[in-house]
Design an enzyme around this catalytic site. Structure first.
Site, short mmCIF file in Angstrom:
data_model
loop_
_atom_site.label_atom_id
_atom_site.label_comp_id
_atom_site.label_asym_id
_atom_site.label_seq_id
_atom_site.Cartn_x
_atom_site.Cartn_y
_atom_site.Cartn_z
N ARG A 192 34.11 -5.78 -13.35
CA ARG A 192 35.14 -4.72 -12.61
C ARG A 192 36.40 -4.80 -13.65
O ARG A 192 36.31 -5.42 -14.90
CB ARG A 192 35.65 -5.44 -11.55
CG ARG A 192 35.96 -4.59 -10.37
CD ARG A 192 35.22 -3.75 -9.89
NE ARG A 192 35.69 -3.07 -8.48
CZ ARG A 192 36.51 -2.05 -8.28
NH1 ARG A 192 36.92 -1.47 -9.45
NH2 ARG A 192 36.57 -1.63 -7.49
N LYS A 193 37.47 -3.99 -13.28
CA LYS A 193 38.52 -3.96 -14.38
C LYS A 193 39.04 -5.19 -14.30
O LYS A 193 38.81 -6.19 -13.70
CB LYS A 193 39.60 -2.96 -13.63
CG LYS A 193 40.10 -3.46 -12.43
CD LYS A 193 40.96 -2.47 -11.79
CE LYS A 193 42.38 -2.15 -12.69
NZ LYS A 193 43.30 -1.57 -11.48
N GLY A 223 49.50 6.00 -3.21
CA GLY A 223 48.82 6.96 -2.43
C GLY A 223 47.61 6.49 -1.47
O GLY A 223 47.02 7.10 -0.62
N ARG A 248 43.54 8.81 -20.13
CA ARG A 248 44.49 7.64 -20.19
C ARG A 248 44.52 6.87 -21.47
O ARG A 248 43.55 6.46 -21.98
CB ARG A 248 43.81 6.65 -19.13
CG ARG A 248 44.88 5.26 -18.92
CD ARG A 248 44.19 4.37 -18.07
NE ARG A 248 44.44 4.71 -16.51
CZ ARG A 248 43.77 4.18 -15.47
NH1 ARG A 248 42.78 3.16 -15.66
NH2 ARG A 248 44.10 4.50 -14.33
N CYS A 285 47.87 1.14 -6.78
CA CYS A 285 48.37 1.47 -8.12
C CYS A 285 49.87 1.31 -8.25
O CYS A 285 50.43 1.16 -9.18
CB CYS A 285 47.77 2.64 -8.64
SG CYS A 285 46.00 2.93 -8.68
N GLY A 286 50.51 2.04 -7.27
CA GLY A 286 52.01 1.94 -7.21
C GLY A 286 52.63 0.74 -7.02
O GLY A 286 53.93 0.56 -6.61
#
Ligand code: SRM
Ligand code: SF4
Length: 517
Positions: free
Chosen positions: A182-183, A436, A68, A441-442
């Protein structure tokens, strides 16, 4: 400042892993990993710490890693694109690159033995993938038409580069920000259409004037996760552009020191805001900065619906244009990447941009070069005028490569939309987002129709299905969509979507549809 990191015994698995060895430490071990191969590597290094370098072990395709990148503001040069194309080209059918929902690229098929060489190539053209996964700040998003949009209020490019340079120490890696709870997502909007989905970032800057001074109102705490999704809330802070980097730094330090770490499901910034309230967070950030912050401007400048930038548009520079190319579900292969680099060189200024809708923008095309560019064969595949349903289709990775996935997404999404496009006349684009699993994420919650993968029972068997979200509003007054229907088997989805498109989005049948189809 005293750290509130809990005692080792109370740490969750990932906090233990980070306490034992910082993720960034693997940077010095890449040559060694390349020599011993992925099967001999320490599992924690291979499966987790490598993500600090942007290298992701894929349990679905063991030995073929994902990489990434970081592309601040989604901008890259043709030379960079060519290097990325060369990287994936060597992996044949295993190699490709996906444009992500954060204006970024992910490469597939990467072998660990090639990683040191790949990083040398990245360095030569100013690319980095550092700190792009795990408990780090993700790719920083900005207006995809920064600097070329006649109506923009602020060109976000330099500011975003400065924030990335702070966080990554100019791509070298910055231990100060590699152990967040975390992110963390950062977005900076310089335009009137909220092109960055400000509301779903941990911190977002949106244009706002104060006493005729340009600056940003700040939002905090937006995030999606499997457990909870929240839109960002006002921080009641206005900053001038010159203060953006300092504010990001201070907030990250406060989050690093005080963010909740015991339960990974409750570690994003919003959970700290729940505990503290916005006022305390602001006062801690002010203490960290050593000065007080101005309250938010009364109104912001997000006044438009969100643009998708697909098509041909005049730039603010007279005689120049940008072309938004539709990339079906964001997937690129090596040949496409070489061709995009060529088009950028031959017709533009050698620059390529990416959007959060997983599409490409080619900027700086002179009027005189427009016609020949539009005749290029690649523009048949990556159209400037795609059909209305394909146009706004977005999809996360799904089960082809992601082990969290409950369903296959990208290929299914495209196939289904092609079928619906053949059956329906649709007057306007409809933003359909596939994701998914509940990690989102989408971004199904920002879509007109969001489809979130799940498992359902059909005819006594467990099969792939979706929960349907609707009502996501983007641009001005952005709001998250909500789940309206649960558990539709994917094999039954087409008629359900067809009905939704006809009932809510003005689609009409081209000809009567046979029963059951
Ligand atoms: Fe994501 C984890 C893919 C944008 C929320 N995401 C993952 C992983 C790394 C899981 C894994 O290790 O397999 C996925 C990698 C799959 C693969 O092989 O591609 C993955 N996320 C993606 C991308 C590629 C989706 C896409 O096709 O575009 C996006 C990469 C963006 C980038 O360039 O950095 C991507 N992920 C997002 C977004 C959207 C956004 O940022 O606007 C979200 C929701 C927003 C947010 O984070 O608040 C998102 N991803 C997650 C989560 C849930 C986070 C949480 O707090 O629980 C996970 C799971 C986790 O972190 O534990 C996750
Ligand atoms: Fe994987 Fe789930 Fe994210 Fe899709 S939403 S990429 S399936 S983690």
């Amino acid at each position: 400042m005293t750290s509130t990191v809990p005692a080792v015994a109370n740490l969750n698995k990932f906090e233990k892993l980070k306490a034992e060895k910082d993720g960034l430490a693997v940077k010095a071990e890449l040559e060694h990993f390349a020599q011993i191969g992925w099967e001999a590597m320490d599992e924690a290094d291979r499966d987790h710490r490598l993500k600090w370098m942007g290298v992701f072990f894929r349990p679905v395709t063991p030995g073929k890693f994902m990489m990434r990148m970081r592309l601040p503001n989604g901008i890259m040069t043709s030379s960079q694109m060519r290097v990325l194309a060369e990287v994936v080209q060597r992996y044949g059918d295993d190699g490709n690159a996906d444009i992500t929902t954060r204006q970024n690229l992910q490469l597939r098929g990467i072998r660990i033995e090639d990683v040191p060489d790949i990083f040398r190539r990245f360095e030569a053209v100013g690319l980095t993938s550092i700190q792009s996964g795990m408990d780090n700040v993700r790719n920083i998003t900005g207006s995809p038409v920064a600097g070329i949009d006649a109506d923009e209020l602020f060109d976000t490019r330099e500011l975003i580069q400065q924030v990335q340079d702070l966080i990554t120490n100019k791509g070298e890696g910055n231990p100060a920000f590699t152990n967040l709870p975390r992110k963390f997502n950062i977005a900076i909007a310089g335009c009137r259409d909220n092109s960055v989905h400000a509301e779903i970032n941990d911190i977002a800057f949106i244009p706002a004037y104060k006493d005729e001074r340009f600056g940003f109102n700040v939002l905090v705490g937006g995030f999606f996760s499997g457990k909870r999704c929240e839109a960002a809330v006002p921080f009641d802070v206005w900053v001038a552009p010159d203060d953006v980097v300092a504010l990001c730094e201070a907030l990250l330090i406060v989050y690093r020191e005080h963010g909740l770490r015991a339960n990974r499901q409750k570690a994003r910034l919003m959970w700290l805001i729940d505990e503290w309230g916005v006022a305390k967070l602001r006062s801690e950030v002010e203490t960290q900065m050593g000065r007080s912050l101005e309250p938010a401007a009364l109104k912001d400048e997000i006044l438009w619906d969100k643009r998708d930038h697909i098509g041909v548009y005049a730039q603010k520079q007279p005689g120049l244009n940008y072309l938004g190319l539709h990339i079906p579900v964001g997937r690129l292969f090596a040949a496409d990447m070489f061709d995009l680099a060529r088009l950028a060189d031959v017709y533009g200024s050698g620059e390529i941009r990416l959007t959060v809708e997983q599409n490409v923008i080619l900027p700086n095309v002179p009027d005189s070069r427009l016609e020949p560019l539009l005749q290029e064969p690649l523009l048949k595949k990556f159209s400037v005028a795609p059909a209305p349903l394909s146009r706004s289709l977005v999809s996360c990775t799904g089960s082809q490569f992601c082990n969290f996935a409950l369903i296959e997404t990208k290929n299914r999404a495209q196939a289904l939309i092609d079928e619906l496009e053949a059956e329906l006349d649709s007057p306007n684009p409809v933003r359909i987002h596939w994701t998914g699993c509940p990690n989102s994420c989408g971004q199904p919650q920002v879509a007109d129709i969001g489809l979130m993968g799940t498992k359902v029972r059909k005819d006594g068997k467990t099969v792939e299905g979706v929960d349907i979200y609707m009502g996501g509003k983007v641009g001005k007054d952005a709001a998250l969509g909500t789940c309206v229907t649960k558990g539709i088997p994917c094999s039954d989805l087409k008629p359900v979507l067809r009905d939704l498109l006809m009932q809510h989005f003005g689609s009409t049948l081209r000809q009567p549809v046979a029963a059951g189809s």
